[in-house]
Design a protein around this motif. Structure first.
Motif, mmCIF file in Angstrom:
data_model
loop_
_atom_site.group_PDB
_atom_site.id
_atom_site.type_symbol
_atom_site.label_atom_id
_atom_site.label_comp_id
_atom_site.label_asym_id
_atom_site.label_seq_id
_atom_site.Cartn_x
_atom_site.Cartn_y
_atom_site.Cartn_z
ATOM 1 N N UNK A 2 0.826 -1.197 0.000
ATOM 2 C CA UNK A 2 0.000 0.000 0.000
ATOM 3 C C UNK A 2 0.865 1.255 0.000
ATOM 4 N N UNK A 3 0.575 2.158 -0.907
ATOM 5 C CA UNK A 3 1.188 3.480 -0.877
ATOM 6 C C UNK A 3 0.319 4.376 0.009
ATOM 7 N N UNK A 4 -0.972 4.346 -0.244
ATOM 8 C CA UNK A 4 -1.922 5.124 0.558
ATOM 9 C C UNK A 4 -2.743 4.170 1.412
ATOM 10 N N UNK A 5 -2.446 4.173 2.700
ATOM 11 C CA UNK A 5 -3.133 3.268 3.621
ATOM 12 C C UNK A 5 -4.577 3.729 3.833
ATOM 13 N N UNK A 6 -4.780 5.020 3.936
ATOM 14 C CA UNK A 6 -6.127 5.553 4.208
ATOM 15 C C UNK A 6 -7.127 5.118 3.147
ATOM 16 N N UNK A 7 -6.699 5.155 1.898
ATOM 17 C CA UNK A 7 -7.615 4.848 0.791
ATOM 18 C C UNK A 7 -7.312 3.500 0.146
ATOM 19 N N UNK A 8 -6.413 2.734 0.768
ATOM 20 C CA UNK A 8 -6.062 1.395 0.281
ATOM 21 C C UNK A 8 -5.655 1.401 -1.195
ATOM 22 N N UNK A 9 -4.693 2.264 -1.525
ATOM 23 C CA UNK A 9 -4.198 2.338 -2.901
ATOM 24 C C UNK A 9 -2.792 1.742 -2.934
ATOM 25 N N UNK A 10 -2.619 0.700 -3.732
ATOM 26 C CA UNK A 10 -1.324 0.020 -3.807
ATOM 27 C C UNK A 10 -0.466 0.596 -4.941
ATOM 28 N N UNK A 11 0.816 0.248 -4.919
ATOM 29 C CA UNK A 11 1.705 0.669 -6.009
ATOM 30 C C UNK A 11 1.260 0.034 -7.327
ATOM 31 N N UNK A 12 0.732 -1.188 -7.243
ATOM 32 C CA UNK A 12 0.219 -1.865 -8.440
ATOM 33 C C UNK A 12 -0.941 -1.071 -9.048
ATOM 34 N N UNK A 13 -1.806 -0.583 -8.179
ATOM 35 C CA UNK A 13 -2.955 0.213 -8.635
ATOM 36 C C UNK A 13 -2.465 1.499 -9.321
ATOM 37 N N UNK A 14 -1.464 2.139 -8.748
ATOM 38 C CA UNK A 14 -0.916 3.362 -9.343
ATOM 39 C C UNK A 14 -0.337 3.048 -10.724
ATOM 40 N N UNK A 15 0.430 1.965 -10.814
ATOM 41 C CA UNK A 15 1.027 1.586 -12.107
ATOM 42 C C UNK A 15 -0.060 1.308 -13.147
#
Ligand code: FES
Length: 56
Positions: A2-15
């Motif tokens: 997780x990059x953003x824990x608050x919104x549960x956004x992972x590095x995979x999601x960003x990519x």
């Protein structure tokens, strides 16, 4: 990871979002809410974003 824990956004999601055309932190934020809670993830998100853009 997780990059953003608050919104549960992972590095995979960003990519994936970059692959789908996102180029700015604002776009990532609009899509996922990343950085809109505590904001602690912003430096890491910025780093992941530039790595993803560079890797294209
Ligand atoms: Fe991203 Fe809190 S970790 S807004």
């Amino acid at each position: 990871m997780y990059v953003c824990v608050c919104k549960a956004v992972s590095d995979t999601k960003i990519r994936r979002l970059v692959k789908d055309g996102a180029t700015t932190l604002r776009e990532l934020s609009r899509e996922t809410g990343l950085g809109t809670c505590c904001g602690k993830c912003v430096p890491q998100a910025r780093e992941t974003l530039s790595q993803s853009l560079a890797a294209q």
